[in-house]
Design an enzyme around this catalytic site. Structure first.
Site, PDB file in Angstrom:
ATOM      1  N   TRP A   1       0.840  -1.198   0.000  1.00 22.52           N
ATOM      2  CA  TRP A   1       0.000   0.000   0.000  1.00 22.52           C
ATOM      3  C   TRP A   1       0.872   1.244   0.000  1.00 22.52           C
ATOM      4  O   TRP A   1       2.078   1.181   0.212  1.00 22.52           O
ATOM      5  CB  TRP A   1      -1.009   0.000   1.142  1.00 22.52           C
ATOM      6  CG  TRP A   1      -0.452  -0.128   2.556  1.00 22.52           C
ATOM      7  CD1 TRP A   1       0.830  -0.408   2.925  1.00 22.52           C
ATOM      8  CD2 TRP A   1      -1.192   0.018   3.752  1.00 22.52           C
ATOM      9  NE1 TRP A   1       0.936  -0.450   4.287  1.00 22.52           N
ATOM     10  CE2 TRP A   1      -0.295  -0.203   4.835  1.00 22.52           C
ATOM     11  CE3 TRP A   1      -2.520   0.290   4.047  1.00 22.52           C
ATOM     12  CZ2 TRP A   1      -0.686  -0.131   6.173  1.00 22.52           C
ATOM     13  CZ3 TRP A   1      -2.913   0.351   5.381  1.00 22.52           C
ATOM     14  CH2 TRP A   1      -2.011   0.146   6.422  1.00 22.52           C
TER      15      TRP A   1
ATOM     16  N   HIS B   1     -15.683  26.744  -3.906  1.00 23.29           N
ATOM     17  CA  HIS B   1     -14.317  26.961  -4.360  1.00 23.29           C
ATOM     18  C   HIS B   1     -14.069  28.436  -4.658  1.00 23.29           C
ATOM     19  O   HIS B   1     -12.933  28.910  -4.559  1.00 23.29           O
ATOM     20  CB  HIS B   1     -14.060  26.113  -5.606  1.00 23.29           C
ATOM     21  CG  HIS B   1     -12.748  26.347  -6.282  1.00 23.29           C
ATOM     22  ND1 HIS B   1     -11.552  26.424  -5.602  1.00 23.29           N
ATOM     23  CD2 HIS B   1     -12.437  26.538  -7.601  1.00 23.29           C
ATOM     24  CE1 HIS B   1     -10.571  26.634  -6.460  1.00 23.29           C
ATOM     25  NE2 HIS B   1     -11.063  26.726  -7.665  1.00 23.29           N
TER      26      HIS B   1
ATOM     27  N   HIS C   1     -10.372  16.788 -11.826  1.00 27.77           N
ATOM     28  CA  HIS C   1     -10.981  17.108 -10.539  1.00 27.77           C
ATOM     29  C   HIS C   1     -12.306  17.844 -10.676  1.00 27.77           C
ATOM     30  O   HIS C   1     -12.690  18.311 -11.744  1.00 27.77           O
ATOM     31  CB  HIS C   1     -10.003  17.915  -9.674  1.00 27.77           C
ATOM     32  CG  HIS C   1      -9.655  19.268 -10.218  1.00 27.77           C
ATOM     33  ND1 HIS C   1      -8.651  19.468 -11.130  1.00 27.77           N
ATOM     34  CD2 HIS C   1     -10.176  20.498  -9.963  1.00 27.77           C
ATOM     35  CE1 HIS C   1      -8.568  20.751 -11.429  1.00 27.77           C
ATOM     36  NE2 HIS C   1      -9.486  21.405 -10.730  1.00 27.77           N
TER      37      HIS C   1
ATOM     38  N   HIS D   1     -15.540  30.538 -13.285  1.00 24.19           N
ATOM     39  CA  HIS D   1     -15.599  30.296 -11.846  1.00 24.19           C
ATOM     40  C   HIS D   1     -16.630  31.221 -11.178  1.00 24.19           C
ATOM     41  O   HIS D   1     -17.436  30.783 -10.358  1.00 24.19           O
ATOM     42  CB  HIS D   1     -14.220  30.518 -11.217  1.00 24.19           C
ATOM     43  CG  HIS D   1     -13.261  29.400 -11.442  1.00 24.19           C
ATOM     44  ND1 HIS D   1     -12.587  29.229 -12.633  1.00 24.19           N
ATOM     45  CD2 HIS D   1     -12.849  28.389 -10.630  1.00 24.19           C
ATOM     46  CE1 HIS D   1     -11.801  28.163 -12.545  1.00 24.19           C
ATOM     47  NE2 HIS D   1     -11.938  27.639 -11.341  1.00 24.19           N
TER      48      HIS D   1
END
Length: 263
Positions: free
Chosen positions: A62, A80, A74, A208
């Site tokens: 791992w 945001h 993303h 945005h």
């Protein structure tokens, strides 16, 4: 099982519905947005091995990893941006699930972006898309295809002395999609939903500002949009459930009917 879900499961199993991966692999070399040095910077993806079937863990392998919320392919939540800081259900852990699974309209701007790296998609381009494909329905993802995802490294960010140079939507186009078409959000193949030179727009970074101010979401660093039809696909884009998070890396997928498959 409901007949509709049963038919969907059956078509997935038989392969008549294709799953298209819209995601870049997370790796340390994947570019991230670069801001002026006086601002905080997005962290690149980092990975370190914890054990590998050895004395550190004999039966398992791992890794630990770290990255910014806005690294790689993303999701941008409304909180945001300052315009969406008070949006209801504005963080990634509270964004309505219906915003994560929605039909997609793919507007092909690849030819324009090839001719002009600073191309901005305007309302005329959206209306041209609608004349050919029908009106964009409320609750849709609008994906701006530019084939920018075929770039890599420094060419992907395309940073010069006056900032980044990459395509994106015009302010009027985002306002139109939000106010007149009530989209779920906007997705792009570039490192942000805005054009590289959008700091000089009014308002700065209009995608945005208008998207998140209206409680809408964004998808960035998408790949393989050239494999999607203009309409008829469904995007699945579920971010990590980070409490009060502003964004998250994600595995973005699209479902589409295989060419020639029966409906």
């Amino acid at each position: 099982m409901d007949d509709l879900l049963s038919r969907l499961a059956g078509r997935l199993a038989e392969g008549s519905i294709e799953i298209v991966d819209l995601t870049h692999a997370l790796e340390p070399d994947f570019p991230v947005m670069v801001l002026p040095p006086e601002f905080g910077q997005c962290a690149r993806f980092r990975i370190e091995e914890v054990s590998c079937y050895d004395e550190r863990g004999p039966a398992w392998k791992w890794n630990n990893f770290s990255c910014g919320e806005h690294t790689g392919t993303h999701f941008d939540a409304p909180n945001h941006w300052i315009s969406g800081k008070n949006a209801p259900n504005g963080s990634v852990d509270t964004v309505p699930l219906g915003s994560m699974i929605a039909p997609a309209c793919v507007i092909d701007c690849s030819a324009e972006a090839e001719r002009d790296e600073d191309y901005v998609m305007d309302v005329c381009k959206i209306r041209e898309f609608e004349r050919e494909n029908g009106r964009i329905r409320p609750g849709s993802w609008v994906l701006m295809r530019t084939d920018w995802s075929k770039r890599s490294g420094a060419d992907y960010i395309n940073l010069r002395e006056d900032g980044a140079h990459s395509p994106g939507p015009a302010a009027e186009a985002v306002r139109f999609l939000v106010a007149e078409r009530d989209i779920v959000g906007l997705g792009t193949e570039t490192v942000g939903t805005d054009a590289g030179q959008a700091a000089h727009a009014d308002p700065p970074y209009p995608a945005h500002f208008h998207l998140h101010g209206a409680g809408k979401c964004g998808l960035q660093c998408l790949a393989n949009l050239d494999r999607l039809p203009a309409t008829g696909s469904v995007v699945v884009a579920a971010p990590l459930k980070i409490r009060n998070g502003t964004g998250s890396p994600l595995r973005a997928l699209a479902l589409k009917a295989k060419t020639g498959a029966d409906s």
